[in-house]
Design an enzyme around this catalytic site. Structure first.
Site, short mmCIF file in Angstrom:
data_model
loop_
_atom_site.label_atom_id
_atom_site.label_comp_id
_atom_site.label_asym_id
_atom_site.label_seq_id
_atom_site.Cartn_x
_atom_site.Cartn_y
_atom_site.Cartn_z
N LYS A 171 0.83 -1.12 0.11
CA LYS A 171 0.05 0.04 -0.03
C LYS A 171 0.72 1.37 0.08
CE LYS A 171 -2.32 -1.31 3.66
NZ LYS A 171 -1.59 -2.68 4.03
N ARG B 240 -10.28 -0.11 8.71
CA ARG B 240 -9.95 -1.46 8.96
C ARG B 240 -11.01 -2.24 9.67
NH1 ARG B 240 -3.93 -0.11 8.79
NH2 ARG B 240 -2.98 -2.07 8.96
N ARG C 116 11.44 -5.28 5.32
CA ARG C 116 11.36 -3.74 4.98
C ARG C 116 12.35 -2.87 5.59
NH1 ARG C 116 5.56 -1.47 5.35
NH2 ARG C 116 5.56 -2.75 7.44
N ARG D 101 10.97 -1.23 11.46
CA ARG D 101 9.86 -0.96 12.28
C ARG D 101 9.80 -2.08 13.30
NH1 ARG D 101 4.45 0.18 8.51
NH2 ARG D 101 3.81 -1.22 10.10
N ARG E 140 -0.63 -9.31 13.10
CA ARG E 140 -1.20 -8.45 12.25
C ARG E 140 -1.90 -9.19 10.98
NH1 ARG E 140 4.09 -5.23 11.06
NH2 ARG E 140 2.93 -4.06 9.40
#
Ligand code: AP5
Length: 212
Positions: A17, A92, A126, A154, A165
């Site tokens: 995203k 969400r 990431r 992160r 998640r």
């Protein structure tokens, strides 16, 4: 005055995203709003919202609707929201989607479809540049050498948290695909190819579906 027209960028954690949002914003002229980024800023500056949200985020759980809805209400008051926004990672839950309907017309929901088995690899690899917000991946999009020392991993990008998640996504968020499909605004996009392939599909979807 009528309600503004907004776009939702939908998909599981790590679907791409953030990676695709710049392109969509550029083509549609709608500013990107990521609730994840807003929450991380609040955590970093230790605001009341940040302190409350941090526990949920670290566990890979959704932050309570009231906190998120208050953030979005505030964001929609800003001048650049008058022609609508590009929401990344919001809504969400059904409660968030219903609330959003009262605030803006959701005219298109671009849904990046990526299988769970690709997600863990994408997320654990990431790295983000805190200076520019640019998103890299250790294998799929390595950062240039000079900026590597400043890249951030992160704290919720661990394998265990990613699994939580994903569970939150399947239990609470994925039912929204049906909600938007029934209203004829859901545009599924195969997000499993390379970044370039996904960008091509995103562009094509906008050509076919975006009436700006
Ligand atoms: P948030 O920050 O929104 O995280 P997320 O939805 O889990 O999404 P990500 O940012 O992890 O992934 P992305 O889809 O943007 O992928 P990216 O482009 O970076 O939310 C964090 C937390 O905040 C939540 O867990 C929750 O606690 C809370 N929260 C946020 N919003 C909320 C809400 N509305 N309600 C309640 N709680 C909320 O790509 C990932 C990696 O893959 C990158 O390294 C990238 O380089 C790579 N990549 C991208 N595309 C490709 C490709 N095609 N091929 C290979 N690699 C790729």
């Amino acid at each position: 005055m009528g309600k503004s027209e907004s776009i939702v960028l939908f998909g599981p954690p790590g679907a791409g995203k953030g990676t695709q949002s710049g392109l969509i914003s550029q083509i549609t002229g709608k500013p990107q709003v990521s609730t994840g980024d807003m929450l991380r800023e609040a955590v970093a500056s230790q605001t009341e919202v940040g302190v409350k949200a941090n526990d949920y985020m670290e566990k890979g759980l959704l932050v309570p609707d009231k906190i998120i809805i208050d953030l979005i209400r505030m964001r929609l008051l800003r001048e650049d929201a008058k022609s609508g926004l590009l929401f990344d990672g919001f809504p969400r839950t059904l409660a968030q989607a219903v609330e959003l309907d009262g605030l803006t017309n959701v005219t298109m929901v671009l849904s990046l479809v990526v299988p769970d088995e690709d997600i863990v690899n994408r997320i654990t690899g990431r790295r983000t540049d805190p200076h520019t917000g640019e998103i890299y991946h250790v294998v799929h999009r390595p950062a240039p050498d000079p900026i590597k020392p400043r890249l951030v991993h992160r704290s919720d990008d661990t394998e265990d948290t990613v699994r939580n998640r994903l569970k939150s996504f399947h239990d609470q968020t994925s039912p929204l695909a049906e909600y938007y499909s029934e209203r004829g605004v859901l545009v599924p996009i195969d997000g499993s190819g390379s970044m370039e392939d996904v960008s091509k599909l995103v562009k094509q979807s906008l050509i076919n579906n975006f009436r700006g």
